[in-house]
Design a protein around this motif. Structure first.
Motif, PDB file in Angstrom:
ATOM      1  N   HIS A  67       0.750  -1.359   0.064  1.00 19.62           N
ATOM      2  CA  HIS A  67       0.025   0.110  -0.251  1.00 19.62           C
ATOM      3  C   HIS A  67       0.974   1.300  -0.031  1.00 19.62           C
ATOM      4  O   HIS A  67       0.328   2.350   0.147  1.00 19.62           O
ATOM      5  CB  HIS A  67      -0.956   0.022   1.154  1.00 19.62           C
ATOM      6  N   SER A  69       2.583   2.417   2.244  1.00 19.09           N
ATOM      7  CA  SER A  69       2.283   3.419   3.640  1.00 19.09           C
ATOM      8  C   SER A  69       3.491   3.387   4.372  1.00 19.09           C
ATOM      9  O   SER A  69       3.589   2.247   5.001  1.00 19.09           O
ATOM     10  CB  SER A  69       0.941   2.655   4.156  1.00 19.09           C
ATOM     11  N   SER A  74      -1.453   6.782   7.203  1.00 23.26           N
ATOM     12  CA  SER A  74      -1.866   6.330   6.182  1.00 23.26           C
ATOM     13  C   SER A  74      -1.936   4.506   6.332  1.00 23.26           C
ATOM     14  O   SER A  74      -2.801   3.994   5.646  1.00 23.26           O
ATOM     15  CB  SER A  74      -1.035   6.590   4.862  1.00 23.26           C
ATOM     16  N   TYR A  75      -0.841   4.004   6.718  1.00 21.41           N
ATOM     17  CA  TYR A  75      -0.891   2.732   7.118  1.00 21.41           C
ATOM     18  C   TYR A  75      -2.197   2.120   7.923  1.00 21.41           C
ATOM     19  O   TYR A  75      -2.698   1.160   7.417  1.00 21.41           O
ATOM     20  CB  TYR A  75       0.201   2.273   8.200  1.00 21.41           C
ATOM     21  N   GLN A  77      -5.075   3.899   8.043  1.00 19.09           N
ATOM     22  CA  GLN A  77      -6.108   4.229   7.418  1.00 19.09           C
ATOM     23  C   GLN A  77      -6.466   2.900   6.411  1.00 19.09           C
ATOM     24  O   GLN A  77      -7.741   2.547   6.108  1.00 19.09           O
ATOM     25  CB  GLN A  77      -5.972   5.333   6.510  1.00 19.09           C
ATOM     26  N   HIS A  78      -5.346   2.452   5.606  1.00 23.49           N
ATOM     27  CA  HIS A  78      -5.576   1.253   4.682  1.00 23.49           C
ATOM     28  C   HIS A  78      -6.096   0.060   5.563  1.00 23.49           C
ATOM     29  O   HIS A  78      -6.829  -0.916   5.092  1.00 23.49           O
ATOM     30  CB  HIS A  78      -4.403   1.030   4.221  1.00 23.49           C
ATOM     31  N   TRP A  84      -8.568   4.044  12.176  1.00 25.87           N
ATOM     32  CA  TRP A  84      -7.285   4.345  12.419  1.00 25.87           C
ATOM     33  C   TRP A  84      -6.838   5.405  13.563  1.00 25.87           C
ATOM     34  O   TRP A  84      -5.925   5.078  13.913  1.00 25.87           O
ATOM     35  CB  TRP A  84      -6.620   4.864  11.159  1.00 25.87           C
ATOM     36  N   LYS A 354      -6.638  -8.387   3.337  1.00 25.61           N
ATOM     37  CA  LYS A 354      -6.601  -7.348   2.314  1.00 25.61           C
ATOM     38  C   LYS A 354      -5.183  -7.487   1.550  1.00 25.61           C
ATOM     39  O   LYS A 354      -5.182  -6.904   0.188  1.00 25.61           O
ATOM     40  CB  LYS A 354      -6.304  -5.986   3.110  1.00 25.61           C
ATOM     41  N   PRO A 359      -4.177  -4.022  -4.128  1.00 26.87           N
ATOM     42  CA  PRO A 359      -4.337  -2.591  -3.288  1.00 26.87           C
ATOM     43  C   PRO A 359      -5.231  -1.648  -3.817  1.00 26.87           C
ATOM     44  O   PRO A 359      -5.995  -1.072  -2.884  1.00 26.87           O
ATOM     45  CB  PRO A 359      -2.816  -2.320  -3.366  1.00 26.87           C
ATOM     46  N   ASP A 362      -8.924  -1.547  -2.162  1.00 29.74           N
ATOM     47  CA  ASP A 362      -8.814  -1.312  -0.673  1.00 29.74           C
ATOM     48  C   ASP A 362      -9.450   0.218  -0.582  1.00 29.74           C
ATOM     49  O   ASP A 362      -8.749   1.161  -1.106  1.00 29.74           O
ATOM     50  CB  ASP A 362      -7.623  -1.408   0.121  1.00 29.74           C
ATOM     51  N   ALA A 365      -8.789   3.632   2.757  1.00 28.83           N
ATOM     52  CA  ALA A 365      -7.820   4.776   3.148  1.00 28.83           C
ATOM     53  C   ALA A 365      -8.538   5.973   2.862  1.00 28.83           C
ATOM     54  O   ALA A 365      -8.737   6.325   1.539  1.00 28.83           O
ATOM     55  CB  ALA A 365      -6.741   4.577   2.290  1.00 28.83           C
ATOM     56  N   ARG A 366      -8.420   6.971   3.600  1.00 24.80           N
ATOM     57  CA  ARG A 366      -9.204   8.205   3.195  1.00 24.80           C
ATOM     58  C   ARG A 366      -8.261   9.034   3.967  1.00 24.80           C
ATOM     59  O   ARG A 366      -7.595   9.138   4.937  1.00 24.80           O
ATOM     60  CB  ARG A 366     -10.528   8.384   3.728  1.00 24.80           C
TER      61      ARG A 366
END
Length: 367
Positions: A67, A69, A74-75, A77-78, A84, A354, A359, A362, A365-366
């Motif tokens: 990802h 990340s 961000s890690y 979030q995924h 998160w 996941k 990737p 998924d 992630a936002r």
């Protein structure tokens, strides 16, 4: 550094550098999670701990690669979607706790070794951390890798010297076969506590390009992290059970060996590990802040890095007044349970699931 070193060994060495001060630098952690369960029970407890670290790092490193990340925001979030923020709260709590532990340990080291006031060591330590954080990722990676080799050398000397001086006592302690109930769960909790800091060293996984490299780097992370602790543990076992009551068992062991020169050398290297851990934790938080700037097409101002670090260091210093034994005994045990729930379990379930999908599929992630 050679490319193979960056891909296979650097992640594990950076991980070991980040966990060392809060993991076994003072020796108090080894007493709390392992030696309390008997010399042999503690040794057995290191098995589930090491396996848990390796397996979770294998998944965690590959998740970061898949990802792209390399900061914990961000890690997670995924991994957790909107959940998160749970890690954010847990991480900041852990940073304050660990910075408090290393601040307290730094003060104790200088106080017991040189007779200086405790605040001198604590303040000096925190200033050194701030300087390293200001220099950025490349400097931190080089410092961590180089200092890790010094650390391994120091622990090898400590182990060999302890075997030579009181090898019979070490053998007798292990020979009793004392195994107290709870060794397995304590080892697992210790592993979970160390795994909680994997997201703090994600910047060192950006060199990994293939799944196989992530698997090997993760598998090696467990042994690389625990080997110095294992050597230290054997040395401490020779002082069992008296060492159980020592706030900083490392100092007691060095005094028993009786060499002032080695005591000072070892303390300097340990002081460096405290700097490593503090710098790694705060650098990870700065990278998290930087991810917000990057999402807006900007870079985090360089001057902001030491300022955010200073705030965390000050809060950790104030918390360090609680005392080393209390911080490790109560704080670490509580945090290990929290991170088992929000890091280990999600990575080994949701993370694995996941990773079986592309990737791009998924949507968790936002920004």
């Amino acid at each position: 550094m050679p490319s193979w070193f960056r891909r296979y060994l650097l992640p594990g060495l950076v991980f070991q550098s980040i966990i060392i001060a809060g993991g076994y630098g003072t020796g108090r952690e080894l007493v709390e999670f392992f030696l309390e369960y008997g010399p042999l029970g503690g040794l057995l407890g290191m098995i589930p701990s090491t396996i848990l670290v390796s397996v979770t790092c294998m998944v965690g490193f590959e998740f970061a690669r898949a990802h792209a990340s390399y900061d914990y925001r961000s890690y997670f979030q995924h991994l957790l979607g909107r959940g998160w923020v749970l890690y954010e709260v847990g991480y900041l709590t852990a940073v304050l706790l660990i910075v408090a532990v290393i601040g307290s340990a730094g003060g104790t080291f200088l106080s017991e070794t040189f007779g200086l006031p405790g605040w001198v060591g604590a303040v000096g330590l925190l200033l050194a951390i701030a300087v390293l954080v200001f220099r950025g990722t490349a400097t931190i990676e080089r410092f961590f890798a180089g200092w890790s080799f010094l650390l391994y050398g120091a622990y090898l000397v400590l182990f060999a010297w302890s075997i030579a001086r009181f090898g019979d006592q070490i053998g007798a302690a292990l020979g009793t076969g004392e195994v107290r109930p709870g060794w397995f769960s304590s080892g697992a909790r210790y592993g979970a506590l160390q795994i909680s800091l994997v997201p703090a060293m994600l910047f060192a996984t950006r060199h990994i390009r293939r799944r196989g490299e992530a698997m090997w780097a993760g598998a090696l992370a467990g042994p690389l992290a625990i080997i110095p602790g294992l050597l230290f543990y054997f040395a401490l076992a020779g002082q069992y059970p008296g060492v159980l009551e020592r706030p900083v068992p490392a100092n007691h062991l060095l005094e028993v060996l009786g060499s002032r020169t080695f005591q000072i050398t070892f303390q300097v290297i340990l002081f460096g590990t405290l700097i490593e851990t503090g710098a790694g934790l705060i650098h990870a938080f700065n990278e998290r802040v930087n991810s917000v700037y990057r999402a807006r097409g900007r870079e985090m101002p360089r001057r902001l890095r030491p300022l955010t670090g200073a705030g965390l260091l000050l809060a950790g210093y104030l918390l360090s007044r609680v005392g080393l034994v209390e911080l490790i005994g109560k704080g670490y045990n509580a945090m290990s349970i929290v991170f088992m729930a929000i890091v280990v379990v999600p990575l080994l379930t949701v993370g694995v699931y996941k990773l079986r999908r592309p990737p791009g599929g998924d949507a968790g992630a936002r920004q």
